[in-house]
Design an enzyme around this catalytic site. Structure first.
Site, PDB file in Angstrom:
ATOM      1  N   CYS A 355     -19.631  -6.374  12.413  1.00 42.39           N
ATOM      2  CA  CYS A 355     -20.676  -7.426  13.136  1.00 42.39           C
ATOM      3  C   CYS A 355     -21.335  -7.393  12.050  1.00 42.39           C
ATOM      4  O   CYS A 355     -22.478  -7.430  11.795  1.00 42.39           O
ATOM      5  CB  CYS A 355     -22.064  -5.920  13.242  1.00 42.39           C
ATOM      6  SG  CYS A 355     -23.106  -6.360  14.371  1.00 42.39           S
ATOM      7  N   CYS A 358     -25.418  -7.592  11.992  1.00 42.49           N
ATOM      8  CA  CYS A 358     -25.686  -7.014  11.853  1.00 42.49           C
ATOM      9  C   CYS A 358     -25.445  -6.414   9.846  1.00 42.49           C
ATOM     10  O   CYS A 358     -26.081  -6.565   8.865  1.00 42.49           O
ATOM     11  CB  CYS A 358     -25.006  -5.267  12.225  1.00 42.49           C
ATOM     12  SG  CYS A 358     -24.857  -5.606  14.018  1.00 42.49           S
ATOM     13  N   ASP A 359     -24.442  -6.634   9.544  1.00 38.53           N
ATOM     14  CA  ASP A 359     -23.847  -6.687   8.361  1.00 38.53           C
ATOM     15  C   ASP A 359     -23.821  -8.120   7.771  1.00 38.53           C
ATOM     16  O   ASP A 359     -23.975  -7.977   6.336  1.00 38.53           O
ATOM     17  CB  ASP A 359     -22.380  -6.331   8.157  1.00 38.53           C
ATOM     18  CG  ASP A 359     -22.586  -4.635   8.635  1.00 38.53           C
ATOM     19  OD1 ASP A 359     -23.674  -3.763   9.255  1.00 38.53           O
ATOM     20  OD2 ASP A 359     -21.479  -4.044   9.262  1.00 38.53           O
TER      21      ASP A 359
HETATM   22  P1  FAD Z   1     -22.223   2.311  23.084  1.00 35.48           P
HETATM   23  O1  FAD Z   1     -23.730   2.260  21.804  1.00 35.48           O
HETATM   24  O2  FAD Z   1     -20.522   1.748  22.753  1.00 35.48           O
HETATM   25  O3  FAD Z   1     -22.210   4.062  23.790  1.00 35.48           O
HETATM   26  C1  FAD Z   1     -21.589   4.122  24.490  1.00 35.48           C
HETATM   27  C2  FAD Z   1     -22.056   5.329  24.738  1.00 35.48           C
HETATM   28  O4  FAD Z   1     -20.927   6.090  25.727  1.00 35.48           O
HETATM   29  C3  FAD Z   1     -21.080   6.954  23.810  1.00 35.48           C
HETATM   30  O5  FAD Z   1     -22.389   8.001  24.421  1.00 35.48           O
HETATM   31  C4  FAD Z   1     -19.816   7.309  24.334  1.00 35.48           C
HETATM   32  O6  FAD Z   1     -19.291   8.310  22.864  1.00 35.48           O
HETATM   33  C5  FAD Z   1     -20.076   7.147  25.229  1.00 35.48           C
HETATM   34  N1  FAD Z   1     -18.326   7.153  25.906  1.00 35.48           N
HETATM   35  C6  FAD Z   1     -18.162   6.177  25.872  1.00 35.48           C
HETATM   36  N2  FAD Z   1     -16.878   6.614  26.651  1.00 35.48           N
HETATM   37  C7  FAD Z   1     -16.812   7.873  27.199  1.00 35.48           C
HETATM   38  C8  FAD Z   1     -16.388   8.302  28.425  1.00 35.48           C
HETATM   39  N3  FAD Z   1     -14.818   8.242  29.333  1.00 35.48           N
HETATM   40  N4  FAD Z   1     -16.869   9.690  28.837  1.00 35.48           N
HETATM   41  C9  FAD Z   1     -18.358   9.465  28.128  1.00 35.48           C
HETATM   42  N5  FAD Z   1     -18.941   9.312  27.730  1.00 35.48           N
HETATM   43  C10 FAD Z   1     -18.247   8.022  26.901  1.00 35.48           C
HETATM   44  N6  FAD Z   1     -26.210  -3.557  17.600  1.00 35.48           N
HETATM   45  C11 FAD Z   1     -27.646  -4.206  16.675  1.00 35.48           C
HETATM   46  O7  FAD Z   1     -29.177  -4.627  17.435  1.00 35.48           O
HETATM   47  N7  FAD Z   1     -27.996  -4.579  15.545  1.00 35.48           N
HETATM   48  C12 FAD Z   1     -27.278  -4.139  14.470  1.00 35.48           C
HETATM   49  O8  FAD Z   1     -27.678  -3.552  13.356  1.00 35.48           O
HETATM   50  C13 FAD Z   1     -25.709  -3.364  14.561  1.00 35.48           C
HETATM   51  N8  FAD Z   1     -24.744  -3.387  13.806  1.00 35.48           N
HETATM   52  C14 FAD Z   1     -23.888  -2.426  14.553  1.00 35.48           C
HETATM   53  C15 FAD Z   1     -22.970  -2.166  13.297  1.00 35.48           C
HETATM   54  C16 FAD Z   1     -22.055  -1.369  13.485  1.00 35.48           C
HETATM   55  C17 FAD Z   1     -20.701  -0.872  13.189  1.00 35.48           C
HETATM   56  C18 FAD Z   1     -22.164  -1.742  15.761  1.00 35.48           C
HETATM   57  C19 FAD Z   1     -19.897  -1.342  15.679  1.00 35.48           C
HETATM   58  C20 FAD Z   1     -22.424  -2.268  16.424  1.00 35.48           C
HETATM   59  C21 FAD Z   1     -23.167  -2.402  15.795  1.00 35.48           C
HETATM   60  N9  FAD Z   1     -24.582  -3.080  16.829  1.00 35.48           N
HETATM   61  C22 FAD Z   1     -25.918  -3.471  16.560  1.00 35.48           C
HETATM   62  C23 FAD Z   1     -24.562  -3.371  18.152  1.00 35.48           C
HETATM   63  C24 FAD Z   1     -24.834  -2.151  18.717  1.00 35.48           C
HETATM   64  O9  FAD Z   1     -24.616  -0.921  18.136  1.00 35.48           O
HETATM   65  C25 FAD Z   1     -24.573  -1.893  20.156  1.00 35.48           C
HETATM   66  O10 FAD Z   1     -24.639  -3.286  20.993  1.00 35.48           O
HETATM   67  C26 FAD Z   1     -24.923  -0.720  21.187  1.00 35.48           C
HETATM   68  O11 FAD Z   1     -24.630  -0.076  20.528  1.00 35.48           O
HETATM   69  C27 FAD Z   1     -24.658  -0.872  22.502  1.00 35.48           C
HETATM   70  O12 FAD Z   1     -24.895   0.416  23.579  1.00 35.48           O
HETATM   71  P2  FAD Z   1     -24.883   1.309  24.931  1.00 35.48           P
HETATM   72  O13 FAD Z   1     -25.602   2.184  25.038  1.00 35.48           O
HETATM   73  O14 FAD Z   1     -24.419  -0.230  25.475  1.00 35.48           O
HETATM   74  O15 FAD Z   1     -22.987   1.085  23.659  1.00 35.48           O
END
Ligand code: FAD
Length: 527
Positions: A355, A358-359
């Site tokens: 990312c 972020c990093d």
């Molecule tokens: P996710 O966070 O991916 O959550 C998905 C959820 O769905 C999880 O609970 C997972 O367990 C669940 N899930 C998946 N499949 C299933 C299934 N089949 N059944 C039940 N549950 C399921 N963004 C920033 O704004 N700032 C940052 O500094 C930043 N740093 C990051 C660093 C890293 C290493 C990464 C990987 C990402 C970073 N991001 C950052 C991006 C940010 O984390 C994502 O945009 C955000 O988390 C997306 O949220 P979400 O709820 O859509 O999905």
């Protein structure tokens, strides 16, 4: 909680502020605690003894027995009850982030109640079998204490379970023999059991083979929901708060509450919070969701979505459980596509990053590589060029796939080189990444690039396998949504990284989650 203690130089001794805090904690010990110390002639044994003597001198409930020439690791100690082995052992000197684990072990062995539900206590007591856990940690690892403390609780409550925390820095031979490259690494009965942060619930579910069936049975008896959210990342959590505030029956199913944020160390772009850490933000999200009447069904993976005759949706879980709801919000997020080369897994978080938003700031002034010459790779290079010393883009194809406007822009940047028709083969380093090797596909020549960071930008994979064929997806597998978060299925909404929404970020996922919940509520009141 206690702040991190520092030992003074010379004879090991806790500083006065820590002693003051510790004194207050130690008054909570109700029953006698025995520290059984195993030592040899090394200086680390003396340091551990200094600490244990100091601790036992601070409370008349804590006594110390010293053993030499035993078969135990040295230096190590057990936190026991008199004449009763608790199964809790520390190999090394649990200072730094692990000091809290030591204090908790003293309190809990000394009768201070373990703060988990009665149901969980009963479940732990009923686990049958012999489980000898070992957790390799480092004292600066912020994820390790959660694992150590969870396994210590299991050991305390079930005589068939034991746990030893092992400081990798002191037991280098074991780390080398077992090829351990990241902490925490957990071994069970001599075999690898898990890596990275795990909480009590996850560990119990992994060792209690009956837990899955019991949970599935219980879930299938739940009353239908008005709104069922699948995913517990920022999008899912935000949707849950918005839904519950409407006073409707709300459920949230997540494979792992917190999602990608759980794996994020530093977050500096969550507006209104100058800087935080992923697990901290997840704890705040959970606390906020729990303020409301939301059934959180954690550690359950959705397998299939189908429509019932009563016009409810049915969500089938991998455990076999089935949940029904009038509306669904899919917020299952995405995962970074991995390069799949040697060194990638080992150096994740030690120079291998995914990312750039972020990093990137962590690599200020350093030389980095970006793998991938599509839009995300070239955008990452442009973004990083303003922060790092130098960026080298490595693209497998003979040409860049990014939009021309981005390609034109990157060409104007003096500290960016673009290499095309190259294949990244391996990532090397010691504590951190030092270089990569790649092949020039035209000349077949192998080359080396010295860098401190490598950003892998070959795309995100949305977690949509389980709804493929049921809902309209983009060519990248993302769920197509309209401006209300609605999908192609009436009553099914989606939010966050799993959707076609551009820019995958925490704050965007939260906004999208709330929008999808309001959209779904609108659907419910009209139907
Ligand atoms: P996710 O966070 O991916 O959550 C998905 C959820 O769905 C999880 O609970 C997972 O367990 C669940 N899930 C998946 N499949 C299933 C299934 N089949 N059944 C039940 N549950 C399921 N963004 C920033 O704004 N700032 C940052 O500094 C930043 N740093 C990051 C660093 C890293 C290493 C990464 C990987 C990402 C970073 N991001 C950052 C991006 C940010 O984390 C994502 O945009 C955000 O988390 C997306 O949220 P979400 O709820 O859509 O999905």
């Amino acid at each position: 909680m206690l702040s991190y203690p520092y030992l003074k130089r010379g004879k090991m001794s806790l500083d006065s502020k820590i002693k003051e805090q510790l004194n207050q904690y130690l008054t909570k010990i109700e029953n006698p605690v025995v520290l059984d110390a195993y030592i040899d002639d090394q200086s680390s044994s003396n340091s551990m003894l200094d600490l244990l003597e100091e601790l036992s001198g601070m409370s008349n409930k804590v006594s110390l027995n010293v053993h030499k020439d035993s078969d135990e690791r040295t230096p190590s100690f057990n936190v026991n009850k008199p004449n009763e082995v608790s199964g809790i052992q520390f190999a090394g000197i649990p200072m730094g982030h692990e000091f809290t684990s030591l204090v908790l072990a003293l309190l809990q062995v000394g009768g201070y109640p373990v703060k988990i539900s009665d149901e969980q206590i009963e479940q732990i007591k009923n686990i049958k079998g012999q489980f000898n856990f070992e957790t390799y940690i480092s004292l600066s690892c912020h994820n390790c204490p959660d694992v150590v403390q969870a396994l210590n609780v299991l050991s305390l409550l079930n005589p068939g379970i034991s746990h030893c925390m092992i400081d990798g820095a002191l037991f280098q031979n074991e780390i080398n023999d077992k090829k351990i490259m990241s902490v925490p690494t957990i071994h069970l009965n001599g075999k690898e059991f898990g890596q990275g942060r795990m909480d009590l619930e996850e560990i119990i579910n992994k060792i209690d083979i009956t837990a899955f069936d019991k949970a599935a049975e219980k879930l299938s008896t739940m009353k239908p929901f008005d709104m069922l959210i699948v995913g517990g990342g920022p999008a899912g959590a935000s949707a849950a708060v918005y839904a519950a505030r409407k006073g409707i029956r709300t459920g949230l199913v997540a494979e792992r509450f917190g999602g990608q944020v759980m794996d994020t160390l530093g977050i500096e772009n969550f507006i209104s919070v100058r800087a935080t850490e992923g697990p901290k933000l997840v704890a705040a999200l959970e606390e906020h969701v729990k303020e409301y009447d939301v059934d959180i069904i954690n550690l359950q993976k959705a397998k299939k979505l189908s429509k019932k005759e009563n016009s409810h949706y049915e969500l089938e879980l991998e455990s076999g459980g089935r949940l029904q709801s009038k509306s669904i919000i899919i917020a299952t997020g995405a995962r970074w596509k991995e390069l799949g080369v040697p060194g990638e897994k080992e150096f994740k978080g030690k120079g291998v990053a995914y990312c750039p938003h972020c990093d990137g700031p962590l690599f200020k002034g350093k030389n980095v590589a970006v793998v991938g010459g599509g839009n995300s790779g070239i955008e990452a290079a442009i973004d990083l060029a303003g922060i790092v010393g130098h960026v080298t883009v490595l693209e497998f194809a003979p040409e860049l796939k990014a939009d021309q406007v981005l390609v034109d822009r990157v060409k104007t940047l003096k500290n960016v080189d673009v290499l095309m028709n190259v294949q990244t083969n391996e990532i090397y380093g010691g504590d951190k990444v030092t270089h990569i090797k790649f092949i020039d596909r035209a000349s077949k020549e192998e080359k080396q690039l010295d860098i401190e960071g490598i950003f892998i930008q070959i795309g995100l994979v949305p977690n949509t396998d389980w709804v493929n064929g049921m809902i309209e997806l983009s060519k990248y597998g993302e769920i197509q949504i309209n401006d209300h978060g609605a999908t192609s299925l009436p009553g099914v909404f989606a939010a966050g990284d799993v959707t076609t929404v551009p820019y995958k970020q925490i704050i965007i996922a939260m906004g999208e989650g709330s929008k999808a919940a309001l959209g779904a509520f609108d659907f419910l009141i009209r139907n």
